[in-house]
Design a protein around this motif. Structure first.
Motif, PDB file in Angstrom:
ATOM      1  N   TYR A 325      43.377  71.564  92.666  1.00  0.00           N
ATOM      2  CA  TYR A 325      43.099  72.795  93.398  1.00  0.00           C
ATOM      3  C   TYR A 325      42.288  73.757  92.529  1.00  0.00           C
ATOM      4  N   GLU A 326      42.740  73.882  91.282  1.00  0.00           N
ATOM      5  CA  GLU A 326      42.074  74.803  90.351  1.00  0.00           C
ATOM      6  C   GLU A 326      40.623  74.381  90.134  1.00  0.00           C
ATOM      7  N   GLU A 327      40.411  73.072  89.954  1.00  0.00           N
ATOM      8  CA  GLU A 327      39.066  72.555  89.735  1.00  0.00           C
ATOM      9  C   GLU A 327      38.164  72.869  90.918  1.00  0.00           C
ATOM     10  N   GLU A 328      38.719  72.582  92.115  1.00  0.00           N
ATOM     11  CA  GLU A 328      37.957  72.815  93.335  1.00  0.00           C
ATOM     12  C   GLU A 328      37.601  74.294  93.483  1.00  0.00           C
ATOM     13  N   ARG A 329      38.605  75.107  93.231  1.00  0.00           N
ATOM     14  CA  ARG A 329      38.431  76.561  93.360  1.00  0.00           C
ATOM     15  C   ARG A 329      37.347  77.053  92.398  1.00  0.00           C
ATOM     16  N   ARG A 330      37.403  76.523  91.192  1.00  0.00           N
ATOM     17  CA  ARG A 330      36.460  76.908  90.138  1.00  0.00           C
ATOM     18  C   ARG A 330      35.039  76.484  90.532  1.00  0.00           C
ATOM     19  N   LEU A 331      34.938  75.234  91.046  1.00  0.00           N
ATOM     20  CA  LEU A 331      33.624  74.732  91.462  1.00  0.00           C
ATOM     21  C   LEU A 331      33.052  75.592  92.575  1.00  0.00           C
ATOM     22  N   GLN A 332      33.948  75.923  93.520  1.00  0.00           N
ATOM     23  CA  GLN A 332      33.553  76.758  94.647  1.00  0.00           C
ATOM     24  C   GLN A 332      33.054  78.112  94.144  1.00  0.00           C
ATOM     25  N   LYS A 335      29.718  77.780  92.612  1.00  0.00           N
ATOM     26  CA  LYS A 335      28.718  77.608  93.668  1.00  0.00           C
ATOM     27  C   LYS A 335      28.378  78.956  94.302  1.00  0.00           C
ATOM     28  N   MET A 336      29.448  79.714  94.594  1.00  0.00           N
ATOM     29  CA  MET A 336      29.256  81.028  95.221  1.00  0.00           C
ATOM     30  C   MET A 336      28.455  81.955  94.308  1.00  0.00           C
ATOM     31  N   GLN A 337      28.811  81.913  93.016  1.00  0.00           N
ATOM     32  CA  GLN A 337      28.110  82.765  92.056  1.00  0.00           C
ATOM     33  C   GLN A 337      26.631  82.397  92.001  1.00  0.00           C
ATOM     34  N   LYS A 338      26.375  81.072  92.021  1.00  0.00           N
ATOM     35  CA  LYS A 338      24.992  80.589  91.968  1.00  0.00           C
ATOM     36  C   LYS A 338      24.230  81.054  93.208  1.00  0.00           C
ATOM     37  N   MET A 339      24.907  80.913  94.372  1.00  0.00           N
ATOM     38  CA  MET A 339      24.280  81.314  95.631  1.00  0.00           C
ATOM     39  C   MET A 339      23.963  82.805  95.624  1.00  0.00           C
ATOM     40  N   GLU A 340      24.931  83.555  95.144  1.00  0.00           N
ATOM     41  CA  GLU A 340      24.764  85.002  95.101  1.00  0.00           C
ATOM     42  C   GLU A 340      23.593  85.372  94.190  1.00  0.00           C
ATOM     43  N   ALA A 341      23.525  84.678  93.040  1.00  0.00           N
ATOM     44  CA  ALA A 341      22.450  84.951  92.077  1.00  0.00           C
ATOM     45  C   ALA A 341      21.099  84.616  92.709  1.00  0.00           C
ATOM     46  N   GLU A 342      21.052  83.480  93.456  1.00  0.00           N
ATOM     47  CA  GLU A 342      19.800  83.074  94.097  1.00  0.00           C
ATOM     48  C   GLU A 342      19.383  84.086  95.167  1.00  0.00           C
ATOM     49  N   MET A 343      20.391  84.508  95.961  1.00  0.00           N
ATOM     50  CA  MET A 343      20.097  85.484  97.009  1.00  0.00           C
ATOM     51  C   MET A 343      19.595  86.794  96.405  1.00  0.00           C
ATOM     52  N   ASN A 344      20.225  87.171  95.316  1.00  0.00           N
ATOM     53  CA  ASN A 344      19.798  88.389  94.631  1.00  0.00           C
ATOM     54  C   ASN A 344      18.372  88.263  94.135  1.00  0.00           C
ATOM     55  N   ALA A 345      18.048  87.068  93.599  1.00  0.00           N
ATOM     56  CA  ALA A 345      16.703  86.845  93.059  1.00  0.00           C
ATOM     57  C   ALA A 345      15.670  86.934  94.174  1.00  0.00           C
ATOM     58  N   VAL A 346      15.985  86.300  95.330  1.00  0.00           N
ATOM     59  CA  VAL A 346      15.064  86.331  96.474  1.00  0.00           C
ATOM     60  C   VAL A 346      14.884  87.769  96.960  1.00  0.00           C
ATOM     61  N   PHE A 347      15.990  88.464  97.062  1.00  0.00           N
ATOM     62  CA  PHE A 347      15.968  89.855  97.513  1.00  0.00           C
ATOM     63  C   PHE A 347      15.092  90.708  96.599  1.00  0.00           C
ATOM     64  N   MET A 348      15.303  90.518  95.291  1.00  0.00           N
ATOM     65  CA  MET A 348      14.530  91.291  94.312  1.00  0.00           C
ATOM     66  C   MET A 348      13.046  90.965  94.434  1.00  0.00           C
TER      67      MET A 348
END
Ligand code: GTP
Length: 412
Positions: A325-332, A335-348
């Motif tokens: 569970y912990e591994e999955e949660r961490r991976l998720q 992933k979310m952090q990466k997505m957020e960073a990408e969205m931020n980059a596109v927005f910028m």
């Protein structure tokens, strides 16, 4: 062993402002509702003034009175005790846990005296990790060590083997703040030289200590203040449980000697004020933040990696759902952090593009306006020139004028 007891001042309203109310408005208002919680570990040999300094720092008796504090009784083990106190400073509540390591460095062979301290720090990380698997972050009880104050004996020489060994063992797990204890035992010159040699040793052994930082968004006053704090590290401190009332009726914490008085809260006498400012006033939140995002994260990653290693060679993974569970949660989370960073980059990027387009059309508009203005000015000049010319051309004399002139001047 880790026993928890309430300090003598388990609920204390502070007489002196220790600095909690000086927090930025947002943090201050939040803390009015929720309160602060801070876990601090103090480590150093017996009799170095740990209890006295902590009592002086928070202006209350967190450590109970110890009649025999000058007498060092060597104990075989290092005992970890936690003292819990609730402090109130100008409406701000601070739940302070002071973790003390009794018996540290008091034996003939002190090679392993760092072990119980490191084990205690790690067990607090483990407890946090376990809670993370079971409940949301807001419900987790954070007992991780946010700062470790290490008391250096005022020898005036340089760091001893026990100091170096201890600091090397803990520096990657905790925000390490070394202080020169009982600084009134040394002259100002001795302290300056001692501090230099300590910092040289720290650098040479690659020991990471906590230092406040600044960035370009800080005000110039703040940058100056922070630089001054950093220049005083390691803080040479004095503590005392004694007071004296001066000629103006002001109560001062002092150490009285036949040759004079050392004032604890006087920056000309020692670094107590700077130390308190850094720990309580300006950097308490930063210490907690670093514990969470840097020290704990590093520990957790290492722990999970080591678990993953076991999983590859055994059936551990299959039978441990919490690890899965912990591994999955961490991976998720990653992933979310990466997505957020990408969205931020596109927005910028989009904002930048829009901004540069706007700037370009603004420049074009300005250029057109300038051209138009020039051409209009040119036209106006030409017209004025023509008008002047026309005005200077002689008008033909009318027959009437001719007649009048003839009569007057007898023109033929
Ligand atoms: P343990 O509980 O044995 O670990 O001692 P401790 O490190 O907590 O020291 P404590 O605060 O009990 O102080 C020991 C003695 O040193 C007491 O007599 C204090 O008054 C004295 N003391 C504390 N701070 C200072 C200081 O800054 N300068 C001097 N000269 N003495 C101090």
């Amino acid at each position: 062993m880790d026993s928890t007891k309430l300090g003598a001042g388990s609920k204390a309203k502070l007489q002196t402002h220790v600095g909690l109310s000086s927090y930025p408005k947002q943090v201050y208002e939040h803390s009015l509702k929720t309160g602060f919680k801070f876990n601090m570990m103090v480590v150093g040999e017996s009799g170095l003034g740990k209890a006295t300094l902590i009592n002086s720092l928070f202006d209350t008796k967190i450590f109970a009175e110890n009649e025999d504090s000058n007498i060092v009784i060597p104990s075989k083990n290092v005992d970890i005790n936690t003292m819990s106190t609730e402090l109130l400073d100008s409406g701000v509540k601070l739940r302070l846990n002071v973790i003390e390591s009794a018996g540290f460095g008091d034996n003939i062979n002190n090679e392993d005296c760092w072990k119980p301290v490191v084990e205690n720090i790690e067990s607090r990380f483990d407890s946090y990790l376990t809670q993370e698997n079971k409940m949301p972050k807001s419900k987790i009880v954070d007992n991780r060590v946010h700062a470790l104050i290490y008391f250096i004996k005022p020898t005036g020489h340089s760091l001893r083997a026990i100091d170096i060994n201890f600091m090397k063992k803990v520096h990657s797990k905790v925000n390490l703040i070394p202080v020169v204890a009982k600084a009134d035992m040394l002259t100002q010159d001795d302290i300056a030289g001692f501090k230099q040699r300590i910092m040289a040793d720290i650098q040479m052994h690659g020991i990471n200590i906590f230092k406040p930082t600044w960035d370009s968004s800080d005000s110039s006053d703040m940058v100056i203040e922070t630089k001054e704090l950093v220049s005083k590290i390691p803080f040479a401190v004095v503590g005392s449980d004694s007071f004296m009332v001066d000629a103006n009726g002001i109560k001062r914490r002092v150490r009285v000697y036949p040759w004079g008085i050392v004032e604890v809260e006087n920056s000309a006498h020692n670094d107590f004020i700077s130390f308190r400012n850094m720990l309580v006033k300006s950097n308490m939140e930063e210490l907690k933040f670093l514990t969470d995002v840097s020290l704990y994260e590093a520990y957790r990653t290492q722990k999970l990696l080591s678990m993953g290693h076991v999983q590859d060679n055994s059936v551990f993974r299959e039978f441990n759902p919490s690890v899965l569970y912990e591994e999955e949660r961490r991976l998720q989370e990653i992933k979310m952090q990466k997505m957020e960073a990408e969205m931020n980059a596109v927005f910028m990027q989009k904002i930048q593009e829009k901004e540069s387009k706007l700037k370009q059309s603004e420049e074009e508009l300005y250029a057109r306006h300038k051209d138009m203005k020039l051409s209009l000015e040119k036209q106006r000049n030409e017209l004025e020139e023509r008008k002047k010319k026309m005005e200077t051309v002689a008008r033909p004399i009318t027959p009437m004028e001719k007649k009048t002139k003839k009569g007057l001047f007898n023109l033929s």
